[in-house]
Design a protein around this motif. Sequence first.
Motif, PDB file in Angstrom:
ATOM      1  N   GLU A   1      -0.335  17.124  -2.739  1.00 41.53           N
ATOM      2  CA  GLU A   1      -1.471  17.148  -1.809  1.00 41.53           C
ATOM      3  C   GLU A   1      -2.152  15.791  -1.744  1.00 41.53           C
ATOM      4  OE1 GLU A   1      -5.647  19.613  -0.952  1.00 41.53           O
ATOM      5  OE2 GLU A   1      -4.392  20.099  -2.692  1.00 41.53           O
ATOM      6  N   GLU A   2      -2.349  15.164  -2.890  1.00 41.71           N
ATOM      7  CA  GLU A   2      -2.981  13.846  -2.924  1.00 41.71           C
ATOM      8  C   GLU A   2      -2.110  12.810  -2.226  1.00 41.71           C
ATOM      9  OE1 GLU A   2      -5.492  14.127  -7.124  1.00 41.71           O
ATOM     10  OE2 GLU A   2      -3.384  13.522  -7.141  1.00 41.71           O
ATOM     11  N   ARG A   3      -0.804  12.872  -2.474  1.00 37.31           N
ATOM     12  CA  ARG A   3       0.108  11.941  -1.819  1.00 37.31           C
ATOM     13  C   ARG A   3       0.093  12.148  -0.306  1.00 37.31           C
ATOM     14  NH1 ARG A   3       3.923  12.948  -4.704  1.00 37.31           N
ATOM     15  NH2 ARG A   3       3.764  11.215  -6.176  1.00 37.31           N
ATOM     16  N   GLY A   4       0.037  13.411   0.103  1.00 35.26           N
ATOM     17  CA  GLY A   4      -0.013  13.709   1.532  1.00 35.26           C
ATOM     18  C   GLY A   4      -1.276  13.183   2.182  1.00 35.26           C
ATOM     19  N   ASN A   5      -2.410  13.362   1.519  1.00 35.19           N
ATOM     20  CA  ASN A   5      -3.679  12.897   2.071  1.00 35.19           C
ATOM     21  C   ASN A   5      -3.725  11.371   2.155  1.00 35.19           C
ATOM     22  OD1 ASN A   5      -4.697  15.498   2.384  1.00 35.19           O
ATOM     23  ND2 ASN A   5      -5.660  15.517   0.359  1.00 35.19           N
ATOM     24  N   LYS A   6      -3.232  10.708   1.108  1.00 36.36           N
ATOM     25  CA  LYS A   6      -3.212   9.243   1.124  1.00 36.36           C
ATOM     26  C   LYS A   6      -2.242   8.719   2.182  1.00 36.36           C
ATOM     27  CE  LYS A   6      -4.667   8.408  -3.663  1.00 36.36           C
ATOM     28  NZ  LYS A   6      -5.830   7.563  -3.296  1.00 36.36           N
ATOM     29  N   SER A   7      -1.131   9.424   2.368  1.00 35.35           N
ATOM     30  CA  SER A   7      -0.161   9.032   3.389  1.00 35.35           C
ATOM     31  C   SER A   7      -0.778   9.146   4.781  1.00 35.35           C
ATOM     32  CB  SER A   7       1.084   9.922   3.301  1.00 35.35           C
ATOM     33  OG  SER A   7       1.757   9.737   2.072  1.00 35.35           O
ATOM     34  N   LYS A   8      -1.515  10.223   5.015  1.00 35.81           N
ATOM     35  CA  LYS A   8      -2.168  10.413   6.312  1.00 35.81           C
ATOM     36  C   LYS A   8      -3.171   9.303   6.594  1.00 35.81           C
ATOM     37  CE  LYS A   8      -1.739  15.454   6.558  1.00 35.81           C
ATOM     38  NZ  LYS A   8      -2.454  16.747   6.545  1.00 35.81           N
ATOM     39  N   THR A   9      -3.920   8.923   5.561  1.00 33.58           N
ATOM     40  CA  THR A   9      -4.898   7.842   5.727  1.00 33.58           C
ATOM     41  C   THR A   9      -4.204   6.534   6.065  1.00 33.58           C
ATOM     42  OG1 THR A   9      -6.428   8.883   4.156  1.00 33.58           O
ATOM     43  CG2 THR A   9      -6.716   6.529   4.567  1.00 33.58           C
TER      44      THR A   9
ATOM     45  N   LYS B   1       1.643  10.059 -10.665  1.00 33.68           N
ATOM     46  CA  LYS B   1       0.448  10.759 -11.124  1.00 33.68           C
ATOM     47  C   LYS B   1      -0.218  11.544  -9.996  1.00 33.68           C
ATOM     48  CE  LYS B   1      -0.594   7.463 -14.840  1.00 33.68           C
ATOM     49  NZ  LYS B   1      -1.604   6.533 -15.388  1.00 33.68           N
ATOM     50  N   LEU B   2       0.162  11.260  -8.768  1.00 32.90           N
ATOM     51  CA  LEU B   2      -0.430  11.956  -7.627  1.00 32.90           C
ATOM     52  C   LEU B   2       0.221  13.318  -7.431  1.00 32.90           C
ATOM     53  CD1 LEU B   2      -0.604   9.082  -4.962  1.00 32.90           C
ATOM     54  CD2 LEU B   2      -2.487   9.986  -6.339  1.00 32.90           C
TER      55      LEU B   2
ATOM     56  N   ASP C   1       0.829  -1.203   0.000  1.00 25.17           N
ATOM     57  CA  ASP C   1       0.000   0.000   0.000  1.00 25.17           C
ATOM     58  C   ASP C   1       0.866   1.258   0.000  1.00 25.17           C
ATOM     59  OD1 ASP C   1      -2.202  -1.635   0.055  1.00 25.17           O
ATOM     60  OD2 ASP C   1      -2.640  -1.330   2.178  1.00 25.17           O
ATOM     61  N   ALA C   2       1.939   1.228   0.790  1.00 25.41           N
ATOM     62  CA  ALA C   2       2.822   2.389   0.885  1.00 25.41           C
ATOM     63  C   ALA C   2       3.536   2.655  -0.427  1.00 25.41           C
ATOM     64  CB  ALA C   2       3.844   2.170   2.003  1.00 25.41           C
ATOM     65  N   GLN C   3       4.026   1.595  -1.059  1.00 25.99           N
ATOM     66  CA  GLN C   3       4.750   1.758  -2.306  1.00 25.99           C
ATOM     67  C   GLN C   3       3.861   2.340  -3.402  1.00 25.99           C
ATOM     68  OE1 GLN C   3       7.895   1.539  -2.825  1.00 25.99           O
ATOM     69  NE2 GLN C   3       8.439   0.763  -0.814  1.00 25.99           N
ATOM     70  N   ILE C   4       2.604   1.943  -3.409  1.00 24.02           N
ATOM     71  CA  ILE C   4       1.664   2.487  -4.391  1.00 24.02           C
ATOM     72  C   ILE C   4       1.540   3.996  -4.228  1.00 24.02           C
ATOM     73  CG2 ILE C   4      -0.777   2.565  -5.044  1.00 24.02           C
ATOM     74  CD1 ILE C   4      -0.907  -0.436  -4.414  1.00 24.02           C
ATOM     75  N   VAL C   5       1.468   4.444  -2.964  1.00 26.16           N
ATOM     76  CA  VAL C   5       1.341   5.880  -2.688  1.00 26.16           C
ATOM     77  C   VAL C   5       2.630   6.615  -3.012  1.00 26.16           C
ATOM     78  CG1 VAL C   5       0.993   7.612  -0.878  1.00 26.16           C
ATOM     79  CG2 VAL C   5      -0.421   5.549  -0.922  1.00 26.16           C
TER      80      VAL C   5
END
Length: 199
Positions: A51-59, A47-48, A38-42
């Motif tokens: 901001e999107e990478r940050g939000n997904k990382s927080k989740t 393409k992220l 999951d982490a590697q995908i983020v």
Amino acid sequence: MSKIIRLICISFICVVMPALANEQHQAVNQYIDKLVNDAQIVLNNTKLTDEERGNKSKTLIAANLDLNWMAKYTLGRYKKQLTEAEQQEFIRSYSQYVIKTYADLIKNYKGEKATIKQVETLDANEFIVKTEVIKTNGQPSIKVDYLVKNIANKAPAKFLIADVITEGISMINSQKSEFDSILTNNDIAALIAILKKKL
């Protein structure tokens, strides 16, 4: 704490243990494997946006840290002095602080890899995962250990990370010491205000 954010970039190797321990370690293996994938995908998705990478990382961080236990642990002896409402307010502020701290540090990810060197069973529901983080710039590797807890206490297991120990320094013990110093001369509202300011 800037050295310990690589908690989501690790893999697992098997060790020879009794049958029960092997079953538990296999379950930890599956948990870590999913976390890594999951982490590697983020982290590697070009393409992220940031901001999107940050939000997904927080989740991802919020879903894999035992923030409730960590928050209560860092309060130490002061936890008994707080009302339930005060505890819950602190847990919320602490959780937001930890999640933001890790998410901000993820921005510095440069492809470092970690190898699990050993998995130790502390008891039926707690494990120490010992890893070595290999730097990409030729700098010395870093020893990072993870305290992994089975919070379900039964099958099926539900694993969460409860502490990150970098070169022998525990994150939550360091926080506990820092918070203790603050609470010696201040109330919980002052500590919460400090955490919110860091947000």
